[in-house]
Write a protein that holds these residues in place. Structure first.
Motif, short mmCIF file in Angstrom:
data_model
loop_
_atom_site.label_atom_id
_atom_site.label_comp_id
_atom_site.label_asym_id
_atom_site.label_seq_id
_atom_site.Cartn_x
_atom_site.Cartn_y
_atom_site.Cartn_z
N GLU A 6 0.83 -1.20 0.00
CA GLU A 6 0.00 0.00 0.00
C GLU A 6 0.87 1.25 0.00
O GLU A 6 2.01 1.23 0.45
CB GLU A 6 -0.91 0.00 1.23
CG GLU A 6 -2.18 -0.80 0.98
CD GLU A 6 -3.02 -0.85 2.23
OE1 GLU A 6 -3.41 0.22 2.72
OE2 GLU A 6 -3.26 -1.97 2.73
N ILE A 7 0.31 2.31 -0.49
CA ILE A 7 1.05 3.57 -0.55
C ILE A 7 1.07 4.19 0.84
O ILE A 7 0.11 4.06 1.61
CB ILE A 7 0.38 4.47 -1.62
CG1 ILE A 7 1.26 5.65 -1.98
CG2 ILE A 7 -0.99 4.92 -1.19
CD1 ILE A 7 0.87 6.29 -3.29
N SER A 8 2.16 4.84 1.20
CA SER A 8 2.27 5.39 2.55
C SER A 8 1.37 6.62 2.72
O SER A 8 1.01 7.27 1.74
CB SER A 8 3.72 5.78 2.84
OG SER A 8 4.07 6.91 2.08
N VAL A 9 1.04 6.92 3.97
CA VAL A 9 0.15 8.07 4.23
C VAL A 9 0.79 9.37 3.75
O VAL A 9 0.11 10.27 3.27
CB VAL A 9 -0.23 8.18 5.72
CG1 VAL A 9 -1.26 7.15 6.08
CG2 VAL A 9 0.96 8.08 6.63
N ASN A 10 2.13 9.44 3.87
CA ASN A 10 2.82 10.65 3.44
C ASN A 10 2.62 10.88 1.95
O ASN A 10 2.28 11.99 1.52
CB ASN A 10 4.32 10.55 3.72
CG ASN A 10 4.62 10.22 5.15
OD1 ASN A 10 4.03 9.30 5.71
ND2 ASN A 10 5.51 10.98 5.77
N THR C 80 8.05 1.30 6.19
CA THR C 80 6.63 1.62 6.23
C THR C 80 5.98 0.74 7.30
O THR C 80 6.13 -0.47 7.28
CB THR C 80 5.97 1.31 4.87
OG1 THR C 80 6.80 1.84 3.84
CG2 THR C 80 4.59 1.90 4.78
N SER C 119 0.00 5.12 12.81
CA SER C 119 -1.05 4.45 12.06
C SER C 119 -0.42 3.62 10.95
O SER C 119 0.76 3.78 10.64
CB SER C 119 -2.00 5.49 11.46
OG SER C 119 -1.28 6.29 10.57
N SER C 120 -1.22 2.75 10.39
CA SER C 120 -0.66 1.89 9.35
C SER C 120 -0.34 2.72 8.10
O SER C 120 -1.00 3.72 7.81
CB SER C 120 -1.63 0.75 9.07
OG SER C 120 -2.20 0.87 7.83
N ASN C 121 0.73 2.33 7.43
CA ASN C 121 1.26 3.02 6.26
C ASN C 121 1.95 4.35 6.58
O ASN C 121 2.09 5.19 5.69
CB ASN C 121 0.21 3.24 5.18
CG ASN C 121 -0.32 1.94 4.65
OD1 ASN C 121 0.44 0.99 4.49
ND2 ASN C 121 -1.61 1.88 4.40
N SER C 122 2.33 4.58 7.82
CA SER C 122 3.14 5.77 8.07
C SER C 122 4.62 5.37 7.95
O SER C 122 4.97 4.20 8.00
CB SER C 122 2.83 6.39 9.42
OG SER C 122 2.76 5.40 10.41
N LEU C 123 5.45 6.37 7.77
CA LEU C 123 6.87 6.12 7.51
C LEU C 123 7.72 6.35 8.76
O LEU C 123 7.45 7.26 9.54
CB LEU C 123 7.37 7.07 6.41
CG LEU C 123 6.69 6.93 5.05
CD1 LEU C 123 7.14 8.04 4.12
CD2 LEU C 123 7.01 5.57 4.43
N LEU C 155 8.45 9.88 10.28
CA LEU C 155 8.57 10.95 9.31
C LEU C 155 7.17 11.49 9.04
O LEU C 155 6.30 10.75 8.60
CB LEU C 155 9.19 10.43 8.01
CG LEU C 155 10.63 9.94 8.10
CD1 LEU C 155 11.04 9.25 6.82
CD2 LEU C 155 11.57 11.10 8.41
#
Lengths: 292, 251, 242
Positions: A6-10, C80, C119-123, C155
């Motif tokens: 999945e693509i990151s939130v950033n 990630t 949260s999920s998908n944060s870096l 990040l």
């Protein structure tokens, strides 16, 4: 089961922010395609399409079989799209992803059911023998826009393909090899092409030819298929978010311009390839036959 | 004609290569080392998965057979123990076959095998998967002799060569490792042991014998001089390194 | 460090004369990526690339710039977050690989009560402490000796750009890497970057335009292998564009 990362939130937030400021990551205009490149193989009916980093190869092959009993006067035409792990480890052989199912469904509607190919011309002897044509679509590199690229590839391959000539004497049909008789082009009735619109911000923003990252962030997509004469072959909408009906009319207008450009580009490449192959004037003879 | 190779030209895959020779063109891609499914996981070794996809149609038992051959050969050169509990996934897509290739009496999957092996190796190099050695592979065809005099075997023949030399009595595929050991042999047809021996020696010469060997009939050429497949491979890797290192000399 | 012109193929053995000459006899020879020792005394390459030796450190390795990132202890990576478990976050260093574990307490000042919420998908910018060859990779966001973050941690905002593994190494290598672009840009432009050895560059320039300009400029230096002059020109072009 492997899944597409999945693509990151950033990234998601950044792409949305950029779109609101009228910026696409690769600097394109909202309604611009990525650079399109088209090349033909040495054989007839093999086309390599590159749309940005997406790359699709289509190949047409032909066989002789018995026509379906309910369609005695028609040849058989199939489009096969099977994803392989080459394009992404998330693609498993024998386990189609949603994207794969949608792609094959759209190509079916856009090309096969819109009668782009005159299947009657593939009939050799009614009810007994006909040509079975198949188009294999290989996804080699995946950076979004698979539907548009695949449609271009299949249509260009159909126009490039030459089927062997047949000699019919009563009930007996002989397929003449390439060495005996120059093969003949397919009879193509019109050239449908797909343009995918991805929409964001409840349909307020739409993008043409989204790349993979943009596809992952979109709320939904509308796929418009039409030919350069402005005839719409199919419109499909995926994704839950709503779109204003008028927006779809706008999409169709935009799509027409794109389809015209792409058709002209495909024709240009076909002509270049024909010129390259034209040794000894055989092609000149063929095109005369074509014009008839 | 010398084979042509393009390395790392796909964006998604970890390694990729296109190999074109004698009218055959194969695109290969490697994903790996990636996560392996629990049922395929091996505690001390990497799992190897190979997909051979024909130019037209979907895979048939013919492709499964080729996959098995490739699997066994590549498994012996990949250092699977250095990347345990992972998956190395190789996909080989046949892009084009020589025209009229099907009319000859040569087993089509055998004729394709050397091209698949060569492509697979290039993709593994491109993906930097740890290998114990390299490999080179070639096809040898022995035409049937009409007189009592034996005919010289054909080395890496083109489709036209095979057509002209019909009927072909036997075909052989050989693969050699970088240290000149025979890795794979598949033979098809009727042949004597002497014939096989001769074919094997010829194959070894084009694959990896030192300079002074015969070289390919048409000559694999690098910078104008005839070389064997091993040296050809070296030139491909040299080009790859030059591209990677060009920033050092850029103005 | 000496970059030889020895191009290696897997299986090539390294001649003793090509190995670094140790200045200090006590120091053992260190083999880096792409080399393996086969007892009794053969050293062979396992990948295709260029042989590099460092006689000061008495080390040798193969330099290459293709393939997937393999975690190595001490590497800085941008991971990630996928899910949060009871004690740690499950992170991905590269797509489709096993999860790497990042303990909830491996952040500066984190305690049982004040653990970070990701949260999920944060870096996260973190360091590999265990490459996880025999289990799963382990990550941390603190320096274990000082308990300080040293710039590591979640990040927020910004954008990530894909760069080649070689480019990531060069960016982290400082002067030796030959990348002067970021310094050049920073004279006129304020921005933050984080470089992950896994081929990920994170940039936050405050605005969409600035972030994109910096990210794309690095990608251009990478793809076109720009030298010092080329980079200077690019800096001017980018700054003019803003």
């Amino acid at each position: 089961m492997p899944r597409e990362a999945e693509i990151s939130v950033n990234e998601r937030e950044f792409i949305r922010q950029a779109l609101q400021e009228n910026i696409r990551l690769d600097g394109r205009a909202f309604d611009a395609f990525r650079p399109l490149e088209l090349s033909f193989g040495e054989e007839y009916g093999v086309v390599d399409v590159q749309l940005g980093k997406t790359r699709v190869i289509a190949r047409i092959s032909v066989d002789v079989t018995t026509p379906l009993p309910e369609r005695k006067f028609d040849g058989i035409f199939q489009i096969i799209t099977e994803f392989s792990p080459m394009a992404s480890p998330a693609f498993e052989v024998g386990r189609p992803t949603d994207a794969e199912v949608i792609l094959s469904r759209i190509l079916e509607k856009a090309i096969r059911r819109s009668n782009a190919l005159d299947t009657e011309s593939l009939c050799i002897i009614a009810g007994i023998k006909c040509f079975a044509l198949r188009a294999d679509v290989h996804i080699v590199d995946h950076d979004g826009g698979l539907i548009d690229a695949s449609c271009i590839a299949v249509m260009a391959a159909l126009q490039h393909f030459r089927r062997p000539d047949v000699l019919v004497e009563g009930e007996k049909a002989t397929v003449l090899s390439v060495r005996e008789r120059e093969p003949i082009p397919l009879s193509i009735l019109h050239q449908p092409l797909c343009v995918t619109f991805s929409y964001y911000e409840d349909g307020e923003i739409f993008l043409v030819d989204a790349n993979l990252a943009e596809e992952q962030v979109r709320q939904g997509e509308v796929i418009v298929t039409m030919n350069r004469h402005g005839e719409v072959c199919q419109v499909a909408k995926y994704g839950g978010a709503t779109v204003d009906p008028l927006a779809i009319l706008n999409y169709i207008n935009v799509a027409l311009g794109k389809v015209k450009d792409m058709s002209a580009f495909i024709q240009k490449r076909l002509n270049e390839d024909a010129k390259k192959r034209d040794v000894g004037g055989l092609m000149a003879e063929l095109s005369a036959e074509n014009a008839r | 004609m010398a084979p042509e190779a393009h390395l790392s030209h796909l964006h998604r895959a970890d390694g990729s290569a296109t190999y074109t020779h004698n009218g055959y063109s194969v695109i290969g891609a490697v994903n790996g080392p990636i996560e392996v499914q629990r049922r395929d996981e091996m505690p001390e070794e990497a799992t190897l998965e190979i997909h051979v996809r024909p130019a037209a149609g979907i895979g048939s038992p013919k492709e499964r057979h080729l996959e098995t051959l490739l699997h066994n050969t590549l498994r012996s050169i990949i250092l699977t123990r250095s990347i345990p509990r992972t998956l190395v996934q190789i996909t080989l897509q046949v892009r084009s076959l020589p025209e009229g290739g099907t009319v000859t009496d040569v087993n089509t999957s055998l004729a394709l095998l050397p091209h698949l092996l060569q492509t697979a190796l290039l993709t593994l190099l491109s993906a930097s998967i740890p290998l114990s050695t390299t490999l080179t592979s070639v096809l040898v065809a022995i035409p049937a002799s009409k007189s009592s005099k034996p005919i010289a075997p054909l080395l890496a023949p083109t489709a036209d060569d095979l057509l002209r030399a019909r009927p072909i009595r036997s075909t052989h595929v050989f693969a050699f490792s970088g240290n000149r050991k025979l890795l794979l042999n598949e033979s098809h047809g009727v042949f004597t042991y002497e014939e096989w021996d001769e074919a094997c020696e010829m194959a070894e010469e084009v694959c990896c014998k030192d300079k002074g060997g015969v070289g390919l009939n048409e000559g694999v050429e690098v910078d104008g001089s005839q070389v064997n497949l091993d040296e050809w491979l070296r030139s491909v890797v040299k080009r790859k390194v030059e591209v990677e290192q060009r920033w050092r000399i850029a103005p | 460090m000496a970059t030889s012109s020895t191009v290696l193929l897997p299986g090539d053995s390294i001649s003793p004369s090509a190995l670094p000459k140790p200045q200090n006899r006590k120091k053992h020879l260190t083999l880096g990526p792409g080399l393996r020792h086969m007892p009794p005394n053969t050293i062979a390459s396992t990948i295709a690339g260029l042989l590099v030796t460092d006689s000061k450190k008495n080390a040798a390795w193969v330099e290459y710039n293709s393939g997937r990132y393999l975690p190595a202890a001490g590497d800085l990576v941008i991971a990630t977050v996928n899910t949060s478990g009871g004690e740690n976050f499950n992170c991905l260093i590269t797509p489709n690989t096993p999860y790497a574990s990042l303990p909830h307490l491996a952040f500066e000042g984190a305690t049982r009560k004040t653990r970070p919420q990701l949260s999920s998908n944060s870096l996260v910018y973190c360091r590999v402490i265990n490459p996880g060859k025999d289990s799963f990779p382990e990550l941390t966001c603190v320096d274990p000796s000082t308990g300080k973050s040293e710039g590591l941690g979640p990040l927020k905002g910004g954008m990530v750009f894909k760069i080649s593994l070689g480019m990531a190494r060069r960016l982290l290598a400082g002067k030796k890497g030959g990348v002067t672009l970021l310094e050049g840009l920073s004279e006129k432009l304020g921005f933050e970057v984080a470089i992950g050895r896994n081929g990920v560059l994170w940039v936050d320039g405050g605005s969409v335009k600035a972030t994109l300009a910096v990210g794309r400029a690095v990608q251009e230096v990478d793809e076109q292998a720009l030298g010092e002059k080329g980079q200077k020109k690019l800096v001017e072009k980018v700054l003019r564009g803003l």
